[in-house]
Design an enzyme around this catalytic site. Structure first.
Site, PDB file in Angstrom:
ATOM      1  CG  LEU A   1       6.995 -17.466  -1.715  1.00  0.00           C
ATOM      2  CD1 LEU A   1       5.787 -18.164  -2.362  1.00  0.00           C
ATOM      3  CD2 LEU A   1       6.483 -16.888  -0.340  1.00  0.00           C
ATOM      4  CG  LEU A   2      12.053 -14.760  -2.402  1.00  0.00           C
ATOM      5  CD1 LEU A   2      13.441 -14.647  -1.444  1.00  0.00           C
ATOM      6  CD2 LEU A   2      11.718 -13.471  -2.612  1.00  0.00           C
TER       7      LEU A   2
ATOM      8  NE  ARG B   1       8.934  -6.162   7.616  1.00  0.00           N
ATOM      9  CZ  ARG B   1       9.288  -7.059   8.770  1.00  0.00           C
ATOM     10  NH1 ARG B   1       9.099  -6.614   9.974  1.00  0.00           N
ATOM     11  NH2 ARG B   1      10.001  -7.880   8.538  1.00  0.00           N
TER      12      ARG B   1
ATOM     13  CB  CYS C   1     -11.779  12.082  -8.449  1.00  0.00           C
ATOM     14  SG  CYS C   1     -12.380  13.400  -7.248  1.00  0.00           S
TER      15      CYS C   1
ATOM     16  CD  GLU D   1      -7.325  17.093  -7.261  1.00  0.00           C
ATOM     17  OE1 GLU D   1      -7.532  16.634  -8.072  1.00  0.00           O
ATOM     18  OE2 GLU D   1      -7.125  16.797  -6.098  1.00  0.00           O
TER      19      GLU D   1
ATOM     20  CD  GLU E   1      10.390  -9.595   4.688  1.00  0.00           C
ATOM     21  OE1 GLU E   1      10.761 -10.528   5.497  1.00  0.00           O
ATOM     22  OE2 GLU E   1      10.028  -8.348   4.873  1.00  0.00           O
TER      23      GLU E   1
ATOM     24  CG  ASP F   1      14.001 -16.746   9.978  1.00  0.00           C
ATOM     25  OD1 ASP F   1      14.732 -17.785  10.321  1.00  0.00           O
ATOM     26  OD2 ASP F   1      13.916 -16.208   8.811  1.00  0.00           O
TER      27      ASP F   1
ATOM     28  CB  ALA G   1       7.261 -19.741  -6.943  1.00  0.00           C
TER      29      ALA G   1
END
Length: 339
Positions: free
Chosen positions: A288-289, A185, A71, A46, A283, A201, A291
């Protein structure tokens, strides 16, 4: 309002943890000023839109369109609702109400009390979609969760342990898709991997094939066994290691203790919420993915399907959903799933 949404998107990756917002000032059917929130801590949309109006007398006969409720509190900048009132603008059109507790209807209420005509909900769905991460963070008290992985045509993430090249990085997608990953990212607050991915990796998890800010790097290391010479521990970017062991943190390498005997997903998400990190890319690897998938803790998944065939190996996670978007990146297909 469509122009407000277009403008707001120009701030993507630059304004978090604030929302993306666009604003236009219209006089007699013509846009005479426009702006967007450009950078966290800087003037809001604004402010830029009103400042762009050359003849300030026209403001008293104008309408300002804003994709998100102006706001009403003092933060990094003064309240935009106060500026609109002081400018004499008689009509305000709002795309969506701000869920942030310090705003949440207060900006609208303040303008109504000042005698301004306020309309709410114009292109509401588009304005809500614009700031899904922001709304998720404030309404569900957790970060917006992206899942990301690359898999082969026959559905594998990686080669198996018996393969002679196991232990080396395995490339499945192409250069174009990797550039898209680096672009993503720059647009998120954090990125999370597991111990095996860090060890095998040795990723940097930094932005190198795009221009923008670096996400906070997050890694699981239950027993704190990952070696000190990993790229993740090079002190170039803020990095957090979730572990059960006590360890000494430094300026850019933090150790956060969690209880691995319990469900780690809510512990990680709770810590991210406390740190005001509004988005995270998970990633993987697979455990992990899966889960996050099994606990239905995800909002958007990006699956890159490369033009490769392993025959056997580590299977890709099972996501019981249909893709909402397909994009062909040369010989790699991107499938996007949205909950």
């Amino acid at each position: 309002m469509r122009r407000c949404v277009e403008l707001a998107l120009l701030g993507k990756g630059e304004v978090a943890p604030n929302p993306m917002v666009g604003a236009v000032v219209v006089h007699a059917g013509k846009i005479i000023g426009e702006g967007y929130h450009r950078q966290y801590g800087g003037p809001h949309a604004e402010v830029h839109a009103i400042a762009a109006v050359k003849d300030k007398e026209l403001l008293k006969e104008s309408t300002i369109y804003v994709s998100l409720e102006p706001c009403a509190h003092y933060g990094k900048t003064p309240p935009c609702s106060d500026l609109i009132i002081a400018s004499g603008i008689p009509h305000v059109v709002v795309g969506s109400v701000d869920p942030f507790a310090k705003v949440a209807g207060k900006g609208i209420e303040k303008m109504l009390k000042a005698g301004i005509k306020v309309e709410v909900g114009v292109l509401n769905e588009a304005c809500l979609e614009l700031n899904r991460r922001f709304f998720t963070f404030h309404q569900q008290k957790r970060p917006f969760i992206f899942l990301k992985w690359a898999q082969t045509l026959d559905g594998f993430l990686d080669i198996d342990r018996s393969h002679p090249e196991f232990g080396q990085p395995t490339w499945i997608s192409n250069e174009l898709s990797r550039r898209m990953v680096h672009k993503q990212r720059t647009e998120v607050d954090s990125i999370l991997i597991g111990t095996n991915t860090a060890w095998k990796d040795n990723p940097s998890l930094t932005v190198r094939e795009w221009v923008g800010r670096q996400p906070v790097r997050l890694v699981l290391d239950r027993k704190n066994h990952l070696p000190a010479d990993l790229h993740l521990k090079d002190h170039s970017v803020r990095t957090v290691v979730f572990t059960q062991e006590a360890a000494v943190s430094s300026e850019k390498l933090e150790y956060v203790q969690i209880d691995f005997r319990k469900n780690i997903v809510p512990q990680i998400l709770g810590w991210l919420y406390e740190q005001n990190l509004q988005s995270v890319v998970v990633e993987g690897g697979r455990q992990l993915l899966q889960a996050f998938i099994d606990q239905e803790m995800w909002d958007e998944a990006h699956v890159y399907i490369g033009h490769t065939w392993f025959g056997s190996g580590v299977p890709a996670p099972k996501l019981n959903a249909l893709p909402t978007k397909h994009e062909l990146l040369h010989d790699t297909q991107l499938q996007v799933f949205i909950r």
